[in-house]
Design an enzyme around this catalytic site. Structure first.
Site, PDB file in Angstrom:
ATOM      1  CG  HIS A 529     -33.939  48.244  62.418  1.00 27.03           C
ATOM      2  ND1 HIS A 529     -32.405  47.474  62.473  1.00 27.03           N
ATOM      3  CD2 HIS A 529     -34.111  47.493  61.503  1.00 27.03           C
ATOM      4  CE1 HIS A 529     -32.401  46.722  61.367  1.00 27.03           C
ATOM      5  NE2 HIS A 529     -33.294  46.700  60.738  1.00 27.03           N
ATOM      6  CG  HIS A 573     -31.809  42.757  60.460  1.00 24.51           C
ATOM      7  ND1 HIS A 573     -31.632  42.967  59.104  1.00 24.51           N
ATOM      8  CD2 HIS A 573     -30.479  43.129  60.818  1.00 24.51           C
ATOM      9  CE1 HIS A 573     -30.519  43.277  58.707  1.00 24.51           C
ATOM     10  NE2 HIS A 573     -29.820  43.307  59.753  1.00 24.51           N
TER      11      HIS A 573
END
Length: 603
Positions: A529, A573
């Site tokens: 991420h 996410h």
């Protein structure tokens, strides 16, 4: 010209385009599809990897882990510098190298994160368009949500229709979780979260995934599938093509230099192609690619440009700095062999054959589920807020972390082991995968050399901030508490990857910090991420690279629109960030250019 389809070097040589989008990942696909609807304009989308549809495994949820291990043609593999807080280990950062970018290779989980993250984004940029109340309608517009619940989970999931959309391109749905994990998390004191995409994800709930009828829904097939391309005659797509440089004149982006790998491999001499841009260049090359291209173009920190002999165009000291990321560590357990596990499907040829046949026949079975099903917990960890490391933080950071909707961590239930070498198809394992969130350590992405073929130097600088060590320690401790509950008694037999303890007899609160930290330093890895290397911010912020409309400070006709612009590390996410960034950037450009092209068409 090619109507929304694949082009070759000869077909674009000598052409000029109104818009050139460098990077066909999640944001790039969204922006290309939106801009190409504007009448009387031309769009060139340049993607360094392959086109969509060339690897069928991309669409099969159950092949997710196998895909990350074996599909080298569809992945960037970027090795970091030695991590001094992780015993000098080098990590490998994986990213999608194909149309659709990392949405083609990710875990498919759609997790929006807390409303407070978007409100903080708005505060930092001075743009209320990033507030939760402003982005929620965009999230709903994006998704075609299937509200049907899997059988037997009514107590664990109850999403409100008002929080979700039904007519968008991305197709999330809820898939089965495992009841034992729910019970174990609740036993440790976590609440049940009936919809972790409601703006308050805290608690344990059923995950939502970009999977519909057994197939991955991602940026390429959501926004640039075959039917979409045929409706976009003014869109040209170049794959296997890298943007090496942006040409600038008097502070204005005027075009790009492209390197087409297939042509180069068959050419007698080295050459590149210059494509002129009439309106704007948009960089969508990601957290690692966008700052690299900017620096190769002379836009970046002066010390970096001078060190590599690159003529400075603009001093942008924040370019490549401020890298933020989650990090991942797992605890893995041998469990009762009657519990089916993902690893068994690939170790047993007969089971794999049966699973493939079932999937081919009906898009059901293990290959439609494993890798896309899951139960997820977003705990708030009180021990964090009682720690010395938390007390040492500044007041604004403490306030940010104390928001009641902001989780301290994320814990996934996974089927089969992730790192433990399970070679016996008769044995079953589970994984508790921890996503270490709210990290404060900042890393860098910089040039290795002035050669565009050289990958960038990546240093996430994991665990350099004292509070990050505390987050990691307490997250692992929390996951061990889940495994140590009565709910798991008789299911978990022993720990096979984790701290050296007997999970059935050791109380997690009694484990010394040093034992947990030693395990963490041996095994902590990237969180997939990464963000922040072309940070969005106010003009007076010296570390900001782009403004709240994605425009590069100090430049004209140049924007950056991908995860590199995120000003904070969001608790989610991050594919949802990439979609939102694509939509917001396209909207900013549409506001102006729709009017100008319509007026031009009437003249």
């Amino acid at each position: 010209m090619h109507s929304g389809s694949q082009a070759d070097l000869n077909s674009i040589h000598g052409h000029a385009y109104d818009f050139i989008i460098c990077g066909g990942g999640t944001s790039g696909c969204v922006i290309a599809s939106r801009l190409a609807r504007i009448p009387n304009i031309s769009v060139l989308l340049v993607e360094s990897g392959r086109d969509a549809g060339l690897s069928p495994d991309v669409l099969i949820p159950g092949n997710y882990v196998k895909q990350l291990q074996e599909d080298k043609a569809g992945l960037w593999e970027l090795e970091t510098v030695p991590q001094r807080h992780l015993k000098d280990r080098k990590l490998v950062f994986l990213r999608g190298k194909q149309l659709g970018g990392s949405s083609a290779v990710n875990y498919m989980a759609l997790a929006r994160g807390p409303a407070a993250d978007y409100d903080e984004w708005a505060r930092l940029t001075g743009n209320d368009g990033w507030k939760w109340e402003s982005v929620l309608p965009l999230m709903k517009e994006l998704e075609d949500f299937d509200p049907r619940l899997p059988p037997g989970v009514e107590d664990f999931a109850r999403p409100k229709p008002s929080d979700h959309g039904r007519s968008g391109q991305v197709k999330p749905e809820m898939v089965p979780g495992v009841e034992t994990f729910f019970k174990a998390c609740v036993e440790t004191g976590m609440p049940v979260c009936l919809d972790n995409n409601s703006g308050n994800p805290v608690g344990v709930g059923l995950a939502q995934f970009n999977v519909r009828r057994g197939e991955r829904s991602y940026a390429a097939n959501a926004f640039l599938d075959h039917s979409s391309r045929t409706r976009l005659p003014n869109l040209t797509i170049m794959t296997d093509t890298e943007c090496d440089k942006i040409y600038c004149a008097d502070g204005t982006a005027t075009g790009v230099e492209l390197y087409h790998k297939p042509t180069q491999e068959t050419a007698d001499c080295f050459f590149k192609v210059y494509i002129r841009c009439r309106r704007e260049v948009v960089l969508c090359a990601g957290t690692f690619g966008s700052p690299k291209i900017l620096m190769l173009s002379g836009i970046g920190p002066l010390d970096v440009l001078n060190r590599h002999g690159i003529l400075p165009v603009l001093n942008s000291p924040g370019c490549g700095r401020n890298m933020l990321d989650h990090s991942i560590i797992t605890c893995e357990y041998k469990v009762d062999d009657k519990i089916p596990a993902h690893n068994q499907i690939f170790l047993d040829p007969d089971l794999h054959k049966q699973a493939k046949a079932q999937y081919a026949d009906s898009r059901t079975g293990p290959l439609a589920m494993y890798g896309s099903s899951g139960t997820v917990a977003f705990p708030r960890i009180q021990r964090l807020f009682e720690s010395k490391e938390f007390a040492d933080l500044d007041g604004q950071t403490q306030k940010f972390l104390l928001d009641s909707t902001r989780p301290s961590a994320e814990i996934w239930l996974g089927s089969g082991p992730s790192f433990y070498p399970a070679n016996d198809p008769t044995k079953s394992y589970i994984t508790h995968e921890m996503l270490i969130q709210n990290n404060l350590s900042k890393g860098t992405v910089t040039l290795r050399s002035r050669d565009p073929r050289d990958p960038p130097l990546v240093d996430p600088n994991f665990l350099s901030h004292p509070f990050d060590k505390r987050i990691a320690i307490e997250t692992v401790r929390t996951a061990l508490k889940v495994a140590n509950t009565a709910a798991y008694r008789g299911t978990i037999e022993r720990i096979v990857h984790g701290p050296r303890i007997d999970i059935n007899s050791t109380k997690p609160d009694s484990i010394r910090d040093e034992e947990l930290l030693d395990f963490i330093q041996d095994h902590l890895d990237q969180g997939y991420h990464s963000m922040g290397t072309c940070k969005m911010g106010a003009r007076e912020d010296p570390t900001a690279v782009v403004d709240d409309r994605f425009r590069v400070f100090g430049m004209r006709n140049l924007r950056v629109a991908d995860l590199s612009v995120c000003p904070i590390l969001t608790c989610n996410h991050t594919q949802i960030n990439a979609y939102l960034i694509g939509i917001r950037c396209a909207q900013e450009m549409e506001k102006y250019y729709k009017g100008t092209t319509e007026r031009a068409g009437r003249l």
